[in-house]
Motif scaffolding. Structure first.
Motif, PDB file in Angstrom:
ATOM      1  N   GLY A  79       0.814  -1.214   0.000  1.00 45.16           N
ATOM      2  CA  GLY A  79       0.000   0.000   0.000  1.00 45.16           C
ATOM      3  C   GLY A  79       0.844   1.259   0.000  1.00 45.16           C
ATOM      4  O   GLY A  79       0.547   2.222  -0.707  1.00 45.16           O
ATOM      5  N   ALA A  80       1.924   1.260   0.806  1.00 45.63           N
ATOM      6  CA  ALA A  80       2.808   2.424   0.847  1.00 45.63           C
ATOM      7  C   ALA A  80       3.511   2.626  -0.491  1.00 45.63           C
ATOM      8  O   ALA A  80       3.672   3.762  -0.966  1.00 45.63           O
ATOM      9  CB  ALA A  80       3.829   2.261   1.961  1.00 45.63           C
ATOM     10  N   SER A  81       3.944   1.528  -1.122  1.00 46.82           N
ATOM     11  CA  SER A  81       4.618   1.630  -2.416  1.00 46.82           C
ATOM     12  C   SER A  81       3.672   2.159  -3.496  1.00 46.82           C
ATOM     13  O   SER A  81       4.056   3.019  -4.297  1.00 46.82           O
ATOM     14  CB  SER A  81       5.165   0.261  -2.824  1.00 46.82           C
ATOM     15  OG  SER A  81       5.779   0.308  -4.089  1.00 46.82           O
ATOM     16  N   LEU A  82       2.431   1.662  -3.521  1.00 50.56           N
ATOM     17  CA  LEU A  82       1.464   2.140  -4.507  1.00 50.56           C
ATOM     18  C   LEU A  82       1.099   3.599  -4.268  1.00 50.56           C
ATOM     19  O   LEU A  82       0.906   4.364  -5.226  1.00 50.56           O
ATOM     20  CB  LEU A  82       0.203   1.273  -4.476  1.00 50.56           C
ATOM     21  CG  LEU A  82       0.280  -0.106  -5.116  1.00 50.56           C
ATOM     22  CD1 LEU A  82      -1.068  -0.789  -5.070  1.00 50.56           C
ATOM     23  CD2 LEU A  82       0.765  -0.004  -6.555  1.00 50.56           C
ATOM     24  N   SER A  83       0.984   3.994  -3.000  1.00 51.40           N
ATOM     25  CA  SER A  83       0.637   5.388  -2.692  1.00 51.40           C
ATOM     26  C   SER A  83       1.695   6.338  -3.235  1.00 51.40           C
ATOM     27  O   SER A  83       1.366   7.394  -3.793  1.00 51.40           O
ATOM     28  CB  SER A  83       0.474   5.566  -1.182  1.00 51.40           C
ATOM     29  OG  SER A  83      -0.580   4.751  -0.682  1.00 51.40           O
ATOM     30  N   GLY A  84       2.962   5.988  -3.080  1.00 55.62           N
ATOM     31  CA  GLY A  84       4.025   6.828  -3.620  1.00 55.62           C
ATOM     32  C   GLY A  84       4.063   6.819  -5.134  1.00 55.62           C
ATOM     33  O   GLY A  84       4.336   7.843  -5.763  1.00 55.62           O
ATOM     34  N   PHE A  85       3.767   5.681  -5.741  1.00 54.63           N
ATOM     35  CA  PHE A  85       3.827   5.564  -7.197  1.00 54.63           C
ATOM     36  C   PHE A  85       2.664   6.283  -7.876  1.00 54.63           C
ATOM     37  O   PHE A  85       2.846   6.946  -8.907  1.00 54.63           O
ATOM     38  CB  PHE A  85       3.832   4.086  -7.593  1.00 54.63           C
ATOM     39  CG  PHE A  85       3.867   3.839  -9.071  1.00 54.63           C
ATOM     40  CD1 PHE A  85       4.919   4.311  -9.843  1.00 54.63           C
ATOM     41  CD2 PHE A  85       2.856   3.142  -9.699  1.00 54.63           C
ATOM     42  CE1 PHE A  85       4.958   4.092 -11.213  1.00 54.63           C
ATOM     43  CE2 PHE A  85       2.885   2.909 -11.062  1.00 54.63           C
ATOM     44  CZ  PHE A  85       3.941   3.384 -11.815  1.00 54.63           C
ATOM     45  N   LEU A  86       1.464   6.174  -7.297  1.00 63.70           N
ATOM     46  CA  LEU A  86       0.273   6.767  -7.905  1.00 63.70           C
ATOM     47  C   LEU A  86      -0.009   8.182  -7.413  1.00 63.70           C
ATOM     48  O   LEU A  86      -0.956   8.814  -7.883  1.00 63.70           O
ATOM     49  CB  LEU A  86      -0.951   5.878  -7.614  1.00 63.70           C
ATOM     50  CG  LEU A  86      -0.886   4.452  -8.155  1.00 63.70           C
ATOM     51  CD1 LEU A  86      -2.100   3.655  -7.706  1.00 63.70           C
ATOM     52  CD2 LEU A  86      -0.800   4.456  -9.678  1.00 63.70           C
ATOM     53  N   ARG A  87       0.772   8.675  -6.453  1.00 63.11           N
ATOM     54  CA  ARG A  87       0.592  10.020  -5.895  1.00 63.11           C
ATOM     55  C   ARG A  87      -0.793  10.194  -5.282  1.00 63.11           C
ATOM     56  O   ARG A  87      -1.415  11.252  -5.365  1.00 63.11           O
ATOM     57  CB  ARG A  87       0.811  11.084  -6.970  1.00 63.11           C
ATOM     58  CG  ARG A  87       2.191  11.104  -7.576  1.00 63.11           C
ATOM     59  CD  ARG A  87       3.239  11.547  -6.551  1.00 63.11           C
ATOM     60  NE  ARG A  87       4.508  11.859  -7.186  1.00 63.11           N
ATOM     61  CZ  ARG A  87       5.461  10.984  -7.429  1.00 63.11           C
ATOM     62  NH1 ARG A  87       5.270   9.712  -7.097  1.00 63.11           N
ATOM     63  NH2 ARG A  87       6.591  11.347  -7.997  1.00 63.11           N
TER      64      ARG A  87
END
Length: 342
Positions: A79-87
């Protein structure tokens, strides 16, 4: 030769028993269950459950709880990785975990869907990662600059361009999986194949037992599911490492990581003193006694030489002193090195 009842006599006997014409013996005493380990115990002292031979539970409850905790760590990292990737904020959490046959898992998935096979070296076999169209299309729309306001979910397989975008999401999922499993075994995940119809994929026999971890994914006003299917024969060589003793050590390391994260969050708002050191020199006591306003103190440091910035009393950066919007400012040039004499 023993007399045998024909079908008419059997039907008459059953009718007489049901009608109460034939008395039956009723044992009112407590029934006992005999065990080689525990001896005779009553039904009230023993919990008896049905066992389905078609769906044997090959993974113990303790190991299932360990797998749930392990993939809870994976969900937070993913979830943290996707949040950073998708802004944008993406929430991923474990919804359920259960054992079933592979055919039951594939029949529970929609068609079409985003069904991906992941190899997991050095373990033999593959695992399955399924992403629901309800969440994968909003993610693709986000990557292409959309707002997901009135997004229509098409009932079709992903195109080649969409698959290229989804591969970036799966790559981050594999990194999070590797980090979650690294305390149990070092696994290198690799995307082998993507399929839209799960019925066409047979990585294990249909009646093989698999562990299915269900996740709930949320992004803005959109929500969907993600499923991770792990065949038992894939994790069988390392399943004993999920024992209590090994898992306690793993949970301790997870707790230590969480403690470090909380300490880091508190330290981020802490204030530390910062100052730029202009120059240094030495004066005699006699010169200090006669020091007056207007006197000029010269140093051995050239006017064009860089300055050192001290953080908490320690020299950390080198830069230049200047002015910014009417205030004294310090422009950081680089980190200070041990060989620097500033």
């Amino acid at each position: 030769m023993t007399d045998m009842l024909d079908q008419n006599e059997i039907d008459s006997l059953l009718a007489a028993v049901e009608g109460g014409d034939v008395e039956t013996e009723v044992d009112t005493g407590p029934s006992l269950v005999y065990s080689l380990r525990r001896g005779g115990i009553t039904d009230a002292e023993l919990e008896i459950r049905d066992y389905d031979f078609k769906r044997p539970e090959r993974v113990s409850k303790d190991q299932m709880r360990a797998l749930e905790t392990l993939h809870d760590v994976f969900s937070r990292g993913f979830g943290a990785s996707l949040s950073g990737f998708l802004r944008t904020i993406v929430e991923v959490k474990v919804a359920d975990i259960e054992q079933m046959t592979f055919s039951e898992f594939t029949h529970s998935l929609p068609n079409p869907t985003c069904f991906n096979l992941l190899s997991c070296k050095p373990l033999d076999g593959s695992i399955c990662l399924d992403l629901s169209p309800l969440i994968i299309y909003p993610i693709i729309d986000r990557l292409l600059g959309g707002s997901n306001a009135e997004l229509f979910i098409p009932q079709r397989p992903l195109t080649a361009i969409e698959l290229r975008l989804v591969n970036k999401i799966i790559s981050r999922g594999m990194d999070a999986l590797r980090e979650a499993w690294q305390n149990i075994v070092e696994i290198k995940f690799n995307l082998e194949e993507s399929e839209s119809n799960p019925a066409l994929v047979q990585i294990v026999p249909p009646n093989e037992v698999v562990v299915v971890v269900g996740f709930e994914m949320k992004m803005g006003g959109r929500a969907g599911t993600m499923s991770l299917c792990i065949p038992y024969n894939v994790i069988e060589p390392v399943v004993e490492r999920l024992s209590n003793q090994t898992w306690e050590a793993y949970k301790k390391s997870v707790r230590n990581t969480q403690i470090r994260q909380r300490v880091a969050e508190h330290l981020e708002v802490a204030r530390v003193p910062i100052r730029a050191l202009l120059a240094e020199t030495r004066l005699s006591i006699g010169d200090l006694k006669h020091l007056q306003a207007g006197d000029i103190i010269t140093t051995e440091k050239p006017a064009s030489a860089p300055l050192a910035m001290e953080i908490g009393g320690q020299r950390k950066f080198i830069g230049q002193l200047g002015q910014y919007r009417g205030n004294r400012a310090f422009k950081v040039t680089r980190k200070i090195q041990p060989k620097d004499r500033v």
